[in-house]
Scaffold this motif. Structure first.
Motif, PDB file in Angstrom:
ATOM      1  N   ALA A 140      -8.788  -4.311  -1.099  1.00 24.85           N
ATOM      2  CA  ALA A 140      -8.939  -2.866  -0.940  1.00 24.85           C
ATOM      3  C   ALA A 140      -7.688  -2.127  -1.408  1.00 24.85           C
ATOM      4  CB  ALA A 140      -9.239  -2.536   0.522  1.00 24.85           C
ATOM      5  N   THR A 141      -6.518  -2.670  -1.070  1.00 26.80           N
ATOM      6  CA  THR A 141      -5.259  -2.049  -1.489  1.00 26.80           C
ATOM      7  C   THR A 141      -5.127  -2.019  -3.007  1.00 26.80           C
ATOM      8  OG1 THR A 141      -4.026  -2.560   0.520  1.00 26.80           O
ATOM      9  CG2 THR A 141      -2.754  -2.356  -1.499  1.00 26.80           C
ATOM     10  N   GLY A 180       0.937   3.386  -3.108  1.00 22.91           N
ATOM     11  CA  GLY A 180      -0.028   4.459  -2.909  1.00 22.91           C
ATOM     12  C   GLY A 180       0.573   5.843  -2.773  1.00 22.91           C
ATOM     13  N   THR A 189       0.827  -1.207   0.000  1.00 26.70           N
ATOM     14  CA  THR A 189       0.000   0.000   0.000  1.00 26.70           C
ATOM     15  C   THR A 189       0.862   1.258   0.000  1.00 26.70           C
ATOM     16  OG1 THR A 189      -1.671  -1.203   1.271  1.00 26.70           O
ATOM     17  CG2 THR A 189      -1.900   1.183   1.151  1.00 26.70           C
ATOM     18  N   GLY A 237     -13.204  -2.840  -0.699  1.00 23.75           N
ATOM     19  CA  GLY A 237     -12.968  -3.299   0.662  1.00 23.75           C
ATOM     20  C   GLY A 237     -14.264  -3.586   1.412  1.00 23.75           C
ATOM     21  N   ALA A 253      -7.481  -2.284  -5.266  1.00 21.43           N
ATOM     22  CA  ALA A 253      -8.488  -1.395  -5.861  1.00 21.43           C
ATOM     23  C   ALA A 253      -8.056   0.060  -5.744  1.00 21.43           C
ATOM     24  CB  ALA A 253      -9.834  -1.618  -5.175  1.00 21.43           C
ATOM     25  N   PHE A 254      -7.482   0.413  -4.601  1.00 22.74           N
ATOM     26  CA  PHE A 254      -6.974   1.772  -4.402  1.00 22.74           C
ATOM     27  C   PHE A 254      -5.895   2.100  -5.432  1.00 22.74           C
ATOM     28  CE2 PHE A 254      -3.593   4.237  -2.108  1.00 22.74           C
ATOM     29  CZ  PHE A 254      -4.209   5.482  -2.195  1.00 22.74           C
ATOM     30  N   LYS A 310      -8.266  -7.018   2.856  1.00 27.20           N
ATOM     31  CA  LYS A 310      -7.266  -5.946   2.915  1.00 27.20           C
ATOM     32  C   LYS A 310      -6.509  -5.824   1.597  1.00 27.20           C
ATOM     33  CE  LYS A 310      -6.735  -6.983   7.812  1.00 27.20           C
ATOM     34  NZ  LYS A 310      -5.884  -7.626   8.839  1.00 27.20           N
ATOM     35  N   GLY A 353     -11.009   1.825  -3.487  1.00 25.40           N
ATOM     36  CA  GLY A 353     -10.542   1.022  -2.366  1.00 25.40           C
ATOM     37  C   GLY A 353     -11.633   0.782  -1.334  1.00 25.40           C
TER      38      GLY A 353
END
Length: 213
Positions: A155-156, A110, A106, A132, A158-159, A152, A128
């Protein structure tokens, strides 16, 4: 490709030490010879036999460079591929996605993407949160179709894909579910009932989404 080969050469020892049951500490010694690993960073570094991660990461790095070209995001995705492949190796072996490695993925992906593409932070956060939340609902349903590690990681990823746009998110997660569904169908047909790690499919879909963006 040289970066991928060099980085991948260090992954076997790290993956081996982290392939342990949930809640257990990393391996302190080799199970085959009983020799303890050196203390500190030296105990995690190993560039001996274990060429497959180096080959895979070299090929992935070459593909990313060839498809994305000399864009500012390329170094970010190359660096993020290292913890990504490490997660694949661990999940395939023991059905775990360690939080620290997901967190490292992340941060490595990110923060630089947010600095490079500040105008896309909101869509990335929305992607995210959406993925998530959806995965969390599935994980809480009876039968536990997903683990919290999958939530987790989903979500990461997707972010990170959100910085490339919603089509990349759709392609990435569509690919992941198609791949996992095909594996589940194959195991059902061949009557090989076993838990299926979802992390490798998620990361494969992520790389497809990145290259298709």
């Amino acid at each position: 490709m040289l970066f991928g080969a060099a980085a991948g050469a260090f992954l076997p020892r790290i993956a081996y030490r982290l392939t342990v049951p949930f809640g257990a500490p990393p391996r302190a010694a080799c199970d085959d010879c009983g020799r303890p690993f050196l203390p500190g960073a030296a105990g995690w570094v190993h560039t001996g036999p274990g060429y497959r991660p180096a080959i895979v990461l070299a090929l992935l790095a070459g593909l990313l460079a060839a498809v994305l070209g000399p864009v500012p995001q390329l170094p970010v995705h190359l660096l993020a591929a290292v913890p990504g492949l490490l997660l694949v190796m661990i999940d395939l072996r023991c059905l775990r996605l360690p939080d620290r490695i997901v967190g490292a993925l992340t941060l490595i992906g990110g923060i630089p993407l947010a600095l490079l593409l500040p105008g896309r932070i909101v869509p990335a956060l929305a992607a995210g949160l959406l993925v998530g939340a959806g995965y969390l609902v599935i994980a809480l349903l009876p039968g536990r179709g997903l683990g919290l590690g999958d939530v987790k990681l989903g979500a990461t990823l997707a972010f990170l894909l959100g910085f490339a746009g919603w089509p990349a998110v759709a392609v990435g997660f569509g690919t992941a579910h198609l791949l996992n569904g095909a594996i589940a169908a194959w195991l059902l047909v061949t009557r090989r009932g076993r838990p299926i790690p979802f992390g490798p499919a998620l990361l494969f879909g992520f790389w497809v989404g990145v290259t298709a963006a």
